[in-house]
Design a protein around this motif. Structure first.
Motif, mmCIF file in Angstrom:
data_model
loop_
_atom_site.group_PDB
_atom_site.id
_atom_site.type_symbol
_atom_site.label_atom_id
_atom_site.label_comp_id
_atom_site.label_asym_id
_atom_site.label_seq_id
_atom_site.Cartn_x
_atom_site.Cartn_y
_atom_site.Cartn_z
ATOM 1 N N PHE A 61 -6.406 14.266 -13.805
ATOM 2 C CA PHE A 61 -5.036 14.555 -14.195
ATOM 3 C C PHE A 61 -4.538 13.703 -15.365
ATOM 4 C CE2 PHE A 61 -5.243 16.024 -9.773
ATOM 5 C CZ PHE A 61 -4.833 17.327 -9.976
ATOM 6 N N ARG A 62 -5.426 13.102 -16.118
ATOM 7 C CA ARG A 62 -4.983 12.356 -17.298
ATOM 8 C C ARG A 62 -4.304 13.320 -18.256
ATOM 9 N NH1 ARG A 62 -9.314 9.599 -15.747
ATOM 10 N NH2 ARG A 62 -9.149 7.349 -15.675
ATOM 11 N N SER A 63 -3.162 12.916 -18.763
ATOM 12 C CA SER A 63 -2.371 13.710 -19.717
ATOM 13 C C SER A 63 -1.804 14.993 -19.111
ATOM 14 C CB SER A 63 -3.184 14.036 -20.979
ATOM 15 O OG SER A 63 -3.624 12.838 -21.587
ATOM 16 N N HIS A 64 -1.806 15.127 -17.802
ATOM 17 C CA HIS A 64 -1.179 16.257 -17.118
ATOM 18 C C HIS A 64 0.229 15.827 -16.695
ATOM 19 C CE1 HIS A 64 -5.278 17.648 -17.000
ATOM 20 N NE2 HIS A 64 -4.982 18.720 -16.276
ATOM 21 N N THR A 65 1.139 16.772 -16.619
ATOM 22 C CA THR A 65 2.510 16.465 -16.236
ATOM 23 C C THR A 65 2.989 17.451 -15.178
ATOM 24 O OG1 THR A 65 3.317 17.772 -18.106
ATOM 25 C CG2 THR A 65 3.160 15.387 -18.438
ATOM 26 N N TYR A 66 4.098 17.089 -14.527
ATOM 27 C CA TYR A 66 4.694 17.978 -13.536
ATOM 28 C C TYR A 66 6.212 17.928 -13.653
ATOM 29 C CZ TYR A 66 6.280 14.164 -10.541
ATOM 30 O OH TYR A 66 6.938 13.070 -10.052
ATOM 31 N N PHE A 67 6.855 18.931 -13.071
ATOM 32 C CA PHE A 67 8.309 19.017 -13.030
ATOM 33 C C PHE A 67 8.706 19.680 -11.720
ATOM 34 C CE2 PHE A 67 12.242 21.423 -13.756
ATOM 35 C CZ PHE A 67 13.081 20.407 -14.184
ATOM 36 N N LYS A 68 9.668 19.085 -11.022
ATOM 37 C CA LYS A 68 10.153 19.714 -9.784
ATOM 38 C C LYS A 68 11.103 20.830 -10.184
ATOM 39 C CE LYS A 68 12.311 17.108 -6.869
ATOM 40 N NZ LYS A 68 12.911 16.358 -5.762
ATOM 41 N N LEU A 69 10.659 22.076 -9.980
ATOM 42 C CA LEU A 69 11.440 23.248 -10.364
ATOM 43 C C LEU A 69 12.600 23.516 -9.417
ATOM 44 C CD1 LEU A 69 8.651 25.852 -11.188
ATOM 45 C CD2 LEU A 69 10.249 24.821 -12.802
ATOM 46 N N ALA A 70 12.327 23.471 -8.109
ATOM 47 C CA ALA A 70 13.343 23.910 -7.161
ATOM 48 C C ALA A 70 13.034 23.395 -5.766
ATOM 49 C CB ALA A 70 13.391 25.434 -7.144
ATOM 50 N N THR A 71 14.081 23.363 -4.944
ATOM 51 C CA THR A 71 13.948 23.034 -3.534
ATOM 52 C C THR A 71 14.830 23.984 -2.733
ATOM 53 O OG1 THR A 71 15.692 21.368 -3.757
ATOM 54 C CG2 THR A 71 13.436 20.581 -3.891
ATOM 55 N N VAL A 72 14.289 24.471 -1.620
ATOM 56 C CA VAL A 72 15.034 25.384 -0.746
ATOM 57 C C VAL A 72 14.868 24.917 0.687
ATOM 58 C CG1 VAL A 72 15.260 27.757 0.080
ATOM 59 C CG2 VAL A 72 14.684 27.328 -2.309
ATOM 60 N N VAL A 73 15.985 24.689 1.355
ATOM 61 C CA VAL A 73 15.975 24.280 2.755
ATOM 62 C C VAL A 73 15.596 25.473 3.617
ATOM 63 C CG1 VAL A 73 17.443 23.508 4.661
ATOM 64 C CG2 VAL A 73 17.649 22.433 2.409
ATOM 65 N N MET A 74 14.725 25.218 4.578
ATOM 66 C CA MET A 74 14.299 26.274 5.505
ATOM 67 C C MET A 74 15.219 26.251 6.722
ATOM 68 S SD MET A 74 10.883 27.349 4.660
ATOM 69 C CE MET A 74 10.431 27.846 6.264
ATOM 70 N N ASN A 75 15.763 27.403 7.059
ATOM 71 C CA ASN A 75 16.464 27.551 8.332
ATOM 72 C C ASN A 75 16.342 29.002 8.754
ATOM 73 O OD1 ASN A 75 18.805 29.111 7.438
ATOM 74 N ND2 ASN A 75 19.535 27.216 6.495
ATOM 75 N N GLU A 76 16.545 29.240 10.028
ATOM 76 C CA GLU A 76 16.300 30.576 10.581
ATOM 77 C C GLU A 76 17.518 31.479 10.551
ATOM 78 O OE1 GLU A 76 14.348 30.212 14.352
ATOM 79 O OE2 GLU A 76 12.869 28.829 13.538
ATOM 80 N N GLU A 77 18.616 30.979 10.020
ATOM 81 C CA GLU A 77 19.810 31.826 9.927
ATOM 82 C C GLU A 77 19.580 32.889 8.862
ATOM 83 O OE1 GLU A 77 23.083 29.182 9.216
ATOM 84 O OE2 GLU A 77 22.490 27.889 10.881
ATOM 85 N N ALA A 85 13.846 34.214 0.602
ATOM 86 C CA ALA A 85 13.265 35.442 0.049
ATOM 87 C C ALA A 85 13.650 35.604 -1.416
ATOM 88 C CB ALA A 85 13.702 36.655 0.860
ATOM 89 N N LEU A 86 14.918 35.329 -1.746
ATOM 90 C CA LEU A 86 15.375 35.424 -3.136
ATOM 91 C C LEU A 86 14.649 34.417 -4.018
ATOM 92 C CD1 LEU A 86 17.267 36.568 -5.293
ATOM 93 C CD2 LEU A 86 18.998 34.903 -4.522
ATOM 94 N N PHE A 87 14.500 33.207 -3.522
ATOM 95 C CA PHE A 87 13.787 32.154 -4.248
ATOM 96 C C PHE A 87 12.351 32.588 -4.571
ATOM 97 C CE2 PHE A 87 10.861 28.509 -3.366
ATOM 98 C CZ PHE A 87 11.037 27.830 -4.548
ATOM 99 N N LEU A 88 11.639 33.086 -3.559
ATOM 100 C CA LEU A 88 10.250 33.513 -3.767
ATOM 101 C C LEU A 88 10.170 34.704 -4.720
ATOM 102 C CD1 LEU A 88 8.957 33.073 -0.111
ATOM 103 C CD2 LEU A 88 8.523 31.569 -2.078
ATOM 104 N N GLN A 89 11.140 35.593 -4.649
ATOM 105 C CA GLN A 89 11.172 36.742 -5.568
ATOM 106 C C GLN A 89 11.413 36.272 -7.010
ATOM 107 O OE1 GLN A 89 10.503 40.015 -4.574
ATOM 108 N NE2 GLN A 89 10.267 40.216 -6.783
ATOM 109 N N CYS A 90 12.292 35.302 -7.190
ATOM 110 C CA CYS A 90 12.537 34.762 -8.533
ATOM 111 C C CYS A 90 11.272 34.147 -9.123
ATOM 112 C CB CYS A 90 13.660 33.717 -8.487
ATOM 113 S SG CYS A 90 15.307 34.400 -8.242
ATOM 114 N N ILE A 91 10.499 33.454 -8.288
ATOM 115 C CA ILE A 91 9.235 32.883 -8.769
ATOM 116 C C ILE A 91 8.271 34.009 -9.140
ATOM 117 C CG2 ILE A 91 7.159 31.611 -8.084
ATOM 118 C CD1 ILE A 91 8.944 29.660 -6.610
ATOM 119 N N ARG A 92 8.121 34.997 -8.250
ATOM 120 C CA ARG A 92 7.207 36.121 -8.537
ATOM 121 C C ARG A 92 7.595 36.848 -9.816
ATOM 122 N NH1 ARG A 92 6.842 36.665 -2.984
ATOM 123 N NH2 ARG A 92 8.684 37.967 -2.851
ATOM 124 N N ASP A 93 8.920 37.004 -10.042
ATOM 125 C CA ASP A 93 9.404 37.724 -11.222
ATOM 126 C C ASP A 93 9.509 36.832 -12.461
ATOM 127 O OD1 ASP A 93 9.636 39.905 -9.546
ATOM 128 O OD2 ASP A 93 11.830 39.753 -9.356
#
Length: 175
Positions: A61-77, A85-93
């Protein structure tokens, strides 16, 4: 003799290698730069572990970089499941500006985190990780995607260059 091993500095690695080869009876111990406990270093170390080598160049990983794009809390409501679902669709699209809008986090809740990583060969990938609320439980990779060159450029265009973090922390970051 104790040394600080600078992961990105070739002359330091060469010096250490020469020192060990020339002094067969000397014991050398050291600390790796990425032993740092800062949040950025902890995240980088976890990503290196999850990816187990760059899936783009099959290297370190020399000279490789990363960025935290997003975080989504999981809950069953219903709204939590819908948001995930919207978050995953945005990534797919590849709707990167929309993806960047997902910034939920609660210490007591399981979270899905999306990271972009950039190979030193120029390609960009996305990895999503399940991060359990229980800090003793390991993070689990869910999915990764290597973006097309064109889509990678679109993602790079929405992230300010100074926000990318090194996957291999360095003593003297190159700007």
């Amino acid at each position: 003799m104790k040394v600080l091993i600078a992961d990105n500095e070739r002359y330091c690695r060469d010096f250490l290698q020469d020192l060990v080869e020339q002094n067969q009876n000397m014991q050398v111990s050291g600390i790796a730069v990425d032993a740092d406990g800062s949040p950025e270093c902890v995240i980088a170390r976890e990503l290196r572990y999850i990816l187990d080598g760059c899936p783009i160049c099959d290297g370190g990983f020399r000279s490789h970089t990363y960025f935290k794009l997003a975080t989504v809390v999981m809950n069953e409501e219903a709204d939590g499941v819908g948001r995930l679902a919207l978050f995953l669709q945005c990534i797919r699209d590849c709707r990167w500006r929309d993806v960047l809008g997902f910034r939920q986090w609660t210490a007591s809740a399981d979270t899905i985190v999306a990271f972009a990583f950039r190979c030193d060969k120029g390609r960009v990938g996305i990895v999503t990780v399940f991060s359990p609320a229980n800090s003793e439980a390991p993070d689990e990779p869910l999915h990764f995607t290597i973006l097309s060159v064109e889509e990678g450029k679109k993602l790079l265009a929405v992230i300010e260059p100074g926000h990318w973090m090194h996957l291999r922390p360095t003593l003297h970051p190159v700007h």
